[in-house]
Enzyme design. Structure first.
Site, PDB file in Angstrom:
ATOM      1  N   PRO A  10       0.781  -1.220   0.041  1.00 48.57           N
ATOM      2  CA  PRO A  10      -0.160   0.094   0.009  1.00 48.57           C
ATOM      3  C   PRO A  10       0.826   1.397   0.002  1.00 48.57           C
ATOM      4  O   PRO A  10       1.996   1.313   0.619  1.00 48.57           O
ATOM      5  CB  PRO A  10      -0.737  -0.146   1.361  1.00 48.57           C
ATOM      6  N   ASN A  11       0.161   2.208  -0.963  1.00 49.65           N
ATOM      7  CA  ASN A  11       0.819   3.643  -1.066  1.00 49.65           C
ATOM      8  C   ASN A  11       2.311   3.680  -1.567  1.00 49.65           C
ATOM      9  O   ASN A  11       2.657   4.813  -1.779  1.00 49.65           O
ATOM     10  CB  ASN A  11       1.042   4.195   0.587  1.00 49.65           C
ATOM     11  N   ARG A  18       4.356  11.113  -1.779  1.00 57.61           N
ATOM     12  CA  ARG A  18       4.328  10.803  -0.587  1.00 57.61           C
ATOM     13  C   ARG A  18       5.434  10.886   0.376  1.00 57.61           C
ATOM     14  O   ARG A  18       6.428  10.608   0.085  1.00 57.61           O
ATOM     15  CB  ARG A  18       4.111   9.132  -0.742  1.00 57.61           C
ATOM     16  N   TYR A  23      10.690   9.200   1.664  1.00 58.39           N
ATOM     17  CA  TYR A  23      10.824   8.100   0.518  1.00 58.39           C
ATOM     18  C   TYR A  23      11.258   8.763  -0.787  1.00 58.39           C
ATOM     19  O   TYR A  23      11.595   8.146  -1.724  1.00 58.39           O
ATOM     20  CB  TYR A  23       9.324   7.541   0.155  1.00 58.39           C
ATOM     21  N   ASN A  74       8.074  -5.558  -0.906  1.00 54.46           N
ATOM     22  CA  ASN A  74       7.958  -4.387   0.154  1.00 54.46           C
ATOM     23  C   ASN A  74       6.438  -4.615   0.560  1.00 54.46           C
ATOM     24  O   ASN A  74       5.737  -3.822  -0.293  1.00 54.46           O
ATOM     25  CB  ASN A  74       8.191  -3.068  -0.467  1.00 54.46           C
ATOM     26  N   ALA A  77       3.151  -0.744   4.801  1.00 53.51           N
ATOM     27  CA  ALA A  77       2.585  -0.853   6.256  1.00 53.51           C
ATOM     28  C   ALA A  77       1.973  -2.157   6.679  1.00 53.51           C
ATOM     29  O   ALA A  77       2.089  -2.600   7.910  1.00 53.51           O
ATOM     30  CB  ALA A  77       1.446   0.085   6.185  1.00 53.51           C
ATOM     31  N   GLU A  98      12.977  -9.355   1.796  1.00 52.39           N
ATOM     32  CA  GLU A  98      12.034  -8.161   2.295  1.00 52.39           C
ATOM     33  C   GLU A  98      12.977  -6.948   1.942  1.00 52.39           C
ATOM     34  O   GLU A  98      14.037  -6.677   2.232  1.00 52.39           O
ATOM     35  CB  GLU A  98      11.696  -8.328   3.647  1.00 52.39           C
ATOM     36  N   HIS A 100      12.701  -2.502   2.207  1.00 53.10           N
ATOM     37  CA  HIS A 100      12.069  -1.302   2.740  1.00 53.10           C
ATOM     38  C   HIS A 100      12.972  -0.055   2.173  1.00 53.10           C
ATOM     39  O   HIS A 100      14.183  -0.154   2.421  1.00 53.10           O
ATOM     40  CB  HIS A 100      11.841  -1.148   4.058  1.00 53.10           C
ATOM     41  N   ARG A 107      12.842   4.560  12.544  1.00 50.66           N
ATOM     42  CA  ARG A 107      11.499   5.349  12.554  1.00 50.66           C
ATOM     43  C   ARG A 107      10.631   5.153  13.810  1.00 50.66           C
ATOM     44  O   ARG A 107      11.428   4.837  14.860  1.00 50.66           O
ATOM     45  CB  ARG A 107      10.961   5.146  11.324  1.00 50.66           C
TER      46      ARG A 107
END
Ligand code: DQA
Length: 142
Positions: A10-11, A18, A23, A74, A77, A98, A100, A107
């Site tokens: 998502p996103n 964003r 990012y 990825n 969320a 995985e 990111h 964070r």
């Protein structure tokens, strides 16, 4: 030629718009071009999939059985909430890495735990687009 499935959650389709301070300013289209080039250089074909829906991501992982030799994921969320995504990765048994874009370890507290990690052979974070290239290289070396 080795076929890799690259899944973004998502996103990620809103990259560029964003939170660019986190990012970056490059778009999702830029990411797709980057991934295709990185895969080509590594001698692989990358098929990219993006969804904002957990179930659609689970469906895509299930369909990957027998069609792909590696998955770059990825989960965005869903990394921090989904048990269905790592369950699907374990069910199909395809090696997965995985990725990111941001450094999830530095964070908010709620981003520090990933349910996905235990279903993956490696986790790469905080390297921006380069993380996808490293994931492709890693899957190609298996
Ligand atoms: C992300 C990190 C997640 O915590 C976040 O929810 C995202 C993107 C990353 O690529 O840095 O959507 O997976």
């Amino acid at each position: 030629m080795k076929k890799l499935l690259v899944i973004n959650g998502p996103n990620i389709n809103l990259l560029g718009l964003r939170e660019p301070e986190i990012y970056g300013v490059r778009t999702y289209a830029d990411l797709l071009a980057y991934i295709r080039e990185a895969a080509g250089e590594a001698g692989a074909e990358a098929v990219c999939f993006q969804s904002n829906c957990e179930g659609a991501i689970v469906d895509e992982i299930q369909k990957a059985r027998g069609a792909y030799c590696g998955i770059v994921i990825n989960p965005a969320a869903y990394t921090h909430t989904s048990i269905a995504i790592p369950d699907a990765l374990k069910a199909v048994g395809i090696p997965a890495v995985e990725v990111h874009l941001s450094d999830i370890s530095s964070r908010e507290e709620y981003r520090r735990h990933s349910y996905t990690t235990e279903a993956c052979v490696a986790t790469i974070f905080g390297k921006g687009f380069e993380g996808y290239k490293q994931a492709i290289g890693l899957l190609m070396s298996l």
